[in-house]
Design a protein around this motif. Structure first.
Motif, PDB file in Angstrom:
ATOM      1  N   ARG A   4       0.629  -1.175   0.424  1.00 41.37           N
ATOM      2  CA  ARG A   4      -0.012   0.050   0.337  1.00 41.37           C
ATOM      3  C   ARG A   4       1.184   0.995   0.422  1.00 41.37           C
ATOM      4  N   VAL A   7       2.542   2.006  -3.784  1.00 39.84           N
ATOM      5  CA  VAL A   7       1.333   2.086  -4.577  1.00 39.84           C
ATOM      6  C   VAL A   7       1.088   4.160  -4.615  1.00 39.84           C
ATOM      7  N   VAL A  11      -2.752   6.133  -7.830  1.00 43.79           N
ATOM      8  CA  VAL A  11      -3.412   4.286  -8.474  1.00 43.79           C
ATOM      9  C   VAL A  11      -4.384   4.563  -7.479  1.00 43.79           C
ATOM     10  N   ARG A  12      -4.157   4.808  -6.276  1.00 38.23           N
ATOM     11  CA  ARG A  12      -5.141   3.420  -5.454  1.00 38.23           C
ATOM     12  C   ARG A  12      -6.430   4.226  -5.676  1.00 38.23           C
ATOM     13  N   GLN A  13      -6.681   5.714  -6.240  1.00 43.64           N
ATOM     14  CA  GLN A  13      -7.660   6.659  -6.273  1.00 43.64           C
ATOM     15  C   GLN A  13      -8.264   5.373  -7.468  1.00 43.64           C
ATOM     16  N   LEU A  14      -7.962   5.229  -8.297  1.00 44.81           N
ATOM     17  CA  LEU A  14      -8.516   4.437  -9.874  1.00 44.81           C
ATOM     18  C   LEU A  14      -9.229   3.145  -8.946  1.00 44.81           C
ATOM     19  N   ALA A  15      -8.788   2.870  -7.457  1.00 47.56           N
ATOM     20  CA  ALA A  15      -9.495   1.616  -7.454  1.00 47.56           C
ATOM     21  C   ALA A  15     -10.811   1.704  -6.290  1.00 47.56           C
ATOM     22  N   GLY A  16     -11.442   2.625  -6.988  1.00 46.27           N
ATOM     23  CA  GLY A  16     -13.034   2.658  -6.510  1.00 46.27           C
ATOM     24  C   GLY A  16     -13.121   3.774  -5.325  1.00 46.27           C
ATOM     25  N   ASP A  17     -11.561   4.724  -5.834  1.00 44.81           N
ATOM     26  CA  ASP A  17     -12.034   5.992  -4.628  1.00 44.81           C
ATOM     27  C   ASP A  17     -11.263   7.413  -5.401  1.00 44.81           C
ATOM     28  N   ARG A  23     -10.084   6.023   1.599  1.00 44.95           N
ATOM     29  CA  ARG A  23      -8.797   5.061   1.873  1.00 44.95           C
ATOM     30  C   ARG A  23      -7.455   5.608   1.041  1.00 44.95           C
ATOM     31  N   SER A  24      -7.794   6.037  -0.144  1.00 46.18           N
ATOM     32  CA  SER A  24      -6.521   6.572  -0.949  1.00 46.18           C
ATOM     33  C   SER A  24      -6.231   7.102  -0.213  1.00 46.18           C
TER      34      SER A  24
END
Ligand code: SF4
Length: 186
Positions: A4, A7, A11-17, A23-24
């Motif tokens: 985590r 990353v 990129v974390r935003q693209l996964a549901g946020d 959470r991102s």
């Protein structure tokens, strides 16, 4: 957790946020934290004690101690919002600087002394009775009834609630005072 951290947030935003507000955007440390509101034993609805707006508050209690105070989204007045002063209400209760003893400085005195609440109450009562006796006006010069004193005034504060203001108004009016003011009107 290590994955985590490496990353990038975008990129974390693209996964549901997509807005990056959840959470991102969390750091590893903030992920470990638990809000005091979640571990409280119970929540009590209240009103901010500071000003006449009367914003709604939720008071979080754990082990019979106030651990957090936040805005009440069910309040039709403030709908969950508090100004910075109201949002800091928890400090009013729990600050180590909060004064809980009666401080008295005698006329001409240069230092404060601490007296008991009973002694302070007796001193106030004695002075009020004496002032009322000394300044009582029974009637006008031409004999019309007055039954008042201009020697006693009351100035309230925002931490008084409606019930206290009601009793104060009744008490001081019954004592013959005319100048009675309470800052808050919730
Ligand atoms: S939160 Fe601010 S605006 Fe609302 S009642 Fe308290 S002091 Fe007044």
């Amino acid at each position: 957790m290590r994955i985590r951290r490496v990353v990038p947030p975008v990129v974390r935003q693209l996964a549901g946020d997509p807005l990056g507000l959840g959470r991102s955007a969390q750091s590893a440390r903030s992920q470990q934290l638990t809000p005091r509101t979640r571990t409280a034993d119970r929540v009590v609805q209240s009103i901010c004690p500071y000003c006449a707006v009367g914003c709604g508050q939720k008071v979080y209690v754990k082990n019979e101690k106030i651990v957090q105070i936040e805005g009440d989204s069910n309040s039709p007045i403030s709908r969950g919002r508090l100004c910075p002063k109201g949002a800091a209400s928890e400090n009013l209760v729990n600050s180590p600087m909060r004064e809980t003893r009666v401080k008295y400085r005698a006329p001409g005195g240069t230092d404060w002394e601490f007296i008991s609440l009973e002694q302070a109450t007796d001193m106030i009562a004695d002075r009020m009775i004496r002032t009322r006796d000394e300044t009582w006006e029974e009637e006008t010069d031409d004999g019309r009834p007055l039954k008042r004193t201009l020697g006693i005034h009351f100035l309230g504060g925002a931490t008084l609630d409606s019930e206290e203001n009601y009793l104060i108004k009744k008490f001081f009016t019954a004592a013959g005072a005319l100048s009675i003011e309470n800052q808050a009107r919730i």
